[in-house]
Design a protein around this motif. Structure first.
Motif, PDB file in Angstrom:
ATOM      1  N   SER A  77       0.820  -1.211   0.000  1.00  0.00           N
ATOM      2  CA  SER A  77       0.000   0.000   0.000  1.00  0.00           C
ATOM      3  C   SER A  77       0.852   1.259   0.000  1.00  0.00           C
ATOM      4  O   SER A  77       0.386   2.322  -0.406  1.00  0.00           O
ATOM      5  CB  SER A  77      -0.907   0.023   1.239  1.00  0.00           C
ATOM      6  N   PHE A  78       2.101   1.124   0.467  1.00  0.00           N
ATOM      7  CA  PHE A  78       2.933   2.316   0.676  1.00  0.00           C
ATOM      8  C   PHE A  78       4.392   1.970   0.420  1.00  0.00           C
ATOM      9  O   PHE A  78       4.888   0.926   0.854  1.00  0.00           O
ATOM     10  CB  PHE A  78       2.752   2.810   2.104  1.00  0.00           C
ATOM     11  N   ILE A  79       5.095   2.870  -0.293  1.00  0.00           N
ATOM     12  CA  ILE A  79       6.515   2.693  -0.576  1.00  0.00           C
ATOM     13  C   ILE A  79       7.260   3.993  -0.290  1.00  0.00           C
ATOM     14  O   ILE A  79       6.806   5.078  -0.668  1.00  0.00           O
ATOM     15  CB  ILE A  79       6.764   2.299  -2.046  1.00  0.00           C
ATOM     16  N   VAL A  80       8.405   3.880   0.378  1.00  0.00           N
ATOM     17  CA  VAL A  80       9.313   5.012   0.564  1.00  0.00           C
ATOM     18  C   VAL A  80      10.437   4.893  -0.461  1.00  0.00           C
ATOM     19  O   VAL A  80      11.124   3.866  -0.524  1.00  0.00           O
ATOM     20  CB  VAL A  80       9.905   5.035   1.984  1.00  0.00           C
ATOM     21  N   PHE A  81      10.600   5.924  -1.266  1.00  0.00           N
ATOM     22  CA  PHE A  81      11.737   6.029  -2.185  1.00  0.00           C
ATOM     23  C   PHE A  81      12.696   7.051  -1.573  1.00  0.00           C
ATOM     24  O   PHE A  81      12.433   8.250  -1.603  1.00  0.00           O
ATOM     25  CB  PHE A  81      11.275   6.495  -3.568  1.00  0.00           C
ATOM     26  N   ASP A  82      13.788   6.559  -0.995  1.00  0.00           N
ATOM     27  CA  ASP A  82      14.722   7.445  -0.295  1.00  0.00           C
ATOM     28  C   ASP A  82      15.961   7.675  -1.165  1.00  0.00           C
ATOM     29  O   ASP A  82      16.846   6.830  -1.240  1.00  0.00           O
ATOM     30  CB  ASP A  82      15.121   6.832   1.054  1.00  0.00           C
ATOM     31  N   GLU A  83      15.993   8.830  -1.837  1.00  0.00           N
ATOM     32  CA  GLU A  83      17.079   9.168  -2.772  1.00  0.00           C
ATOM     33  C   GLU A  83      17.273   8.034  -3.777  1.00  0.00           C
ATOM     34  O   GLU A  83      18.402   7.660  -4.113  1.00  0.00           O
ATOM     35  CB  GLU A  83      18.377   9.450  -2.011  1.00  0.00           C
ATOM     36  N   ALA A  84      16.171   7.493  -4.271  1.00  0.00           N
ATOM     37  CA  ALA A  84      16.207   6.265  -5.070  1.00  0.00           C
ATOM     38  C   ALA A  84      16.848   6.425  -6.436  1.00  0.00           C
ATOM     39  O   ALA A  84      17.221   5.428  -7.059  1.00  0.00           O
ATOM     40  CB  ALA A  84      14.790   5.711  -5.227  1.00  0.00           C
ATOM     41  N   VAL A  85      16.977   7.648  -6.946  1.00  0.00           N
ATOM     42  CA  VAL A  85      17.579   7.829  -8.271  1.00  0.00           C
ATOM     43  C   VAL A  85      18.798   8.740  -8.246  1.00  0.00           C
ATOM     44  O   VAL A  85      19.417   8.958  -9.293  1.00  0.00           O
ATOM     45  CB  VAL A  85      16.545   8.397  -9.283  1.00  0.00           C
ATOM     46  N   SER A  86      19.164   9.225  -7.083  1.00  0.00           N
ATOM     47  CA  SER A  86      20.218  10.247  -7.026  1.00  0.00           C
ATOM     48  C   SER A  86      21.598   9.715  -7.407  1.00  0.00           C
ATOM     49  O   SER A  86      22.472  10.491  -7.814  1.00  0.00           O
ATOM     50  CB  SER A  86      20.276  10.877  -5.631  1.00  0.00           C
ATOM     51  N   ALA A  87      21.820   8.404  -7.303  1.00  0.00           N
ATOM     52  CA  ALA A  87      23.130   7.843  -7.636  1.00  0.00           C
ATOM     53  C   ALA A  87      23.218   7.394  -9.088  1.00  0.00           C
ATOM     54  O   ALA A  87      24.246   6.864  -9.509  1.00  0.00           O
ATOM     55  CB  ALA A  87      23.440   6.660  -6.712  1.00  0.00           C
ATOM     56  N   LEU A  88      22.156   7.609  -9.864  1.00  0.00           N
ATOM     57  CA  LEU A  88      22.098   7.113 -11.244  1.00  0.00           C
ATOM     58  C   LEU A  88      22.363   8.220 -12.255  1.00  0.00           C
ATOM     59  O   LEU A  88      22.145   9.400 -11.977  1.00  0.00           O
ATOM     60  CB  LEU A  88      20.711   6.510 -11.514  1.00  0.00           C
ATOM     61  N   ASP A  89      22.816   7.830 -13.436  1.00  0.00           N
ATOM     62  CA  ASP A  89      22.978   8.786 -14.527  1.00  0.00           C
ATOM     63  C   ASP A  89      21.620   9.366 -14.894  1.00  0.00           C
ATOM     64  O   ASP A  89      20.581   8.732 -14.695  1.00  0.00           O
ATOM     65  CB  ASP A  89      23.583   8.100 -15.753  1.00  0.00           C
ATOM     66  N   VAL A  90      21.631  10.566 -15.474  1.00  0.00           N
ATOM     67  CA  VAL A  90      20.392  11.271 -15.765  1.00  0.00           C
ATOM     68  C   VAL A  90      19.464  10.451 -16.654  1.00  0.00           C
ATOM     69  O   VAL A  90      18.252  10.373 -16.416  1.00  0.00           O
ATOM     70  CB  VAL A  90      20.695  12.634 -16.436  1.00  0.00           C
ATOM     71  N   SER A  91      20.008   9.810 -17.681  1.00  0.00           N
ATOM     72  CA  SER A  91      19.161   9.028 -18.588  1.00  0.00           C
ATOM     73  C   SER A  91      18.535   7.837 -17.869  1.00  0.00           C
ATOM     74  O   SER A  91      17.372   7.492 -18.102  1.00  0.00           O
ATOM     75  CB  SER A  91      19.969   8.543 -19.791  1.00  0.00           C
ATOM     76  N   VAL A  92      19.294   7.215 -16.960  1.00  0.00           N
ATOM     77  CA  VAL A  92      18.777   6.079 -16.203  1.00  0.00           C
ATOM     78  C   VAL A  92      17.749   6.572 -15.177  1.00  0.00           C
ATOM     79  O   VAL A  92      16.746   5.903 -14.915  1.00  0.00           O
ATOM     80  CB  VAL A  92      19.923   5.309 -15.513  1.00  0.00           C
ATOM     81  N   GLN A  93      18.003   7.743 -14.588  1.00  0.00           N
ATOM     82  CA  GLN A  93      17.030   8.339 -13.670  1.00  0.00           C
ATOM     83  C   GLN A  93      15.660   8.449 -14.346  1.00  0.00           C
ATOM     84  O   GLN A  93      14.641   8.081 -13.759  1.00  0.00           O
ATOM     85  CB  GLN A  93      17.486   9.733 -13.240  1.00  0.00           C
ATOM     86  N   ALA A  94      15.657   8.957 -15.561  1.00  0.00           N
ATOM     87  CA  ALA A  94      14.391   9.145 -16.281  1.00  0.00           C
ATOM     88  C   ALA A  94      13.675   7.822 -16.483  1.00  0.00           C
ATOM     89  O   ALA A  94      12.448   7.728 -16.343  1.00  0.00           O
ATOM     90  CB  ALA A  94      14.656   9.825 -17.619  1.00  0.00           C
TER      91      ALA A  94
END
Length: 261
Positions: free
Chosen positions: A175-192
């Motif tokens: 029902s609930f998910i915490v995304f804690d800086e989940a994309v900050s370590a990834l390249d911009v294209s992978v973040q997207a």
């Protein structure tokens, strides 16, 4: 672009009511109390993402830990699905999940990808052919073919590892998910790619989410509401469209200058 809100039951999945948390720091005469959260209140409904932004040390990760029941509040009330958040982690296993910044730290380096994805299921179930099929289907849903099931973390890229983390978080349909800086370590294209994936899966499954980040662009992309945290307090909370058009608090405007790419 913001994800379309999932329309089911609008009753909040998670609610914070006047929540405060303090920690002790130092020893002897130098001992002092550090306020990590001060009278924090918000709610997150099904299919909705609350973006939580602020500088390092502002209290964002403590808020995520309290939301997951990993940190007890000193005062205030936290409710999950209309009831006070249970202290027992096992009692809500599978109902709450987290996707963290560094998937290599979150995944057992000795375990196969499939074993990592199945881990939340096996808290309550045996490893049956049905459970295995659920794991394989979720891997496919996050864009990883069945051949990845037998690989181990060192054989995957950062983006692939984060997809495994998302698959593991969603395999129990929480029902609930915490995304804690989940994309900050990834390249911009992978973040997207990961942000698009999160949007698609939220639209499909209707989970509520707390998206913690210092990246205002990422928060804007996935969040319906944005809360700005400073020194343990939420100084502004507004719908994403309003916040990014006309941030109200001076600290919010300062963040735009300091944190925007």
């Amino acid at each position: 672009m913001n994800a379309a809100r999932h329309s089911v039951d609008d009753s909040p999945v998670l609610t914070f009511g006047d929540v405060s948390v303090s920690f002790s720091s130092g020893i002897g005469s130098g001992r002092r109390e550090v306020t990590a959260m001060s009278h924090v209140s918000f709610s997150v409904s099904p299919g909705e993402t609350l973006g939580l932004v602020g500088e390092s040390g502002s209290g964002k990760s403590t808020t995520g830990a309290v939301a997951l029941g990993l940190q007890r509040q000193d005062s205030g009330i936290v409710t999950f699905r209309g009831k006070p958040l249970a202290r027992s982690l096992r009692s809500r296993a599978g109902q709450m999940q987290a996707v963290l910044q560094h998937p290599r730290w979150a995944l057992d380096p000795r375990a196969t990808v499939l074993s990592s994805v199945l881990e939340p299921i096996l808290v309550h179930e045996r490893r049956t052919p049905t459970a295995v099929q659920r794991g394989l289907e979720m891997l496919s849903r996050v864009g990883l073919p069945e051949s990845f099931a037998t690989r181990r973390p060192h054989q995957l890229s950062g983006g692939q590892l984060q997809r495994v983390s998302v698959a593991r978080a969603l395999v129990t349909h929480p029902s609930f998910i915490v995304f804690d800086e989940a994309v900050s370590a990834l390249d911009v294209s992978v973040q997207a790619q990961i942000l698009n994936l999160v949007q698609e899966l939220q639209s499909e499954h209707g989970f509520a989410a707390l998206f913690i980040s210092h990246d205002l662009a990422a928060v804007r992309y996935v969040s319906h509401q944005v809360a700005v945290m400073r020194a343990g307090e939420i100084v502004e909370c507004a719908p994403s469209a309003i916040f990014y058009e006309t941030p109200n608090h001076p600290y919010s405007r300062q963040l735009f200058q300091e944190l925007s790419p």
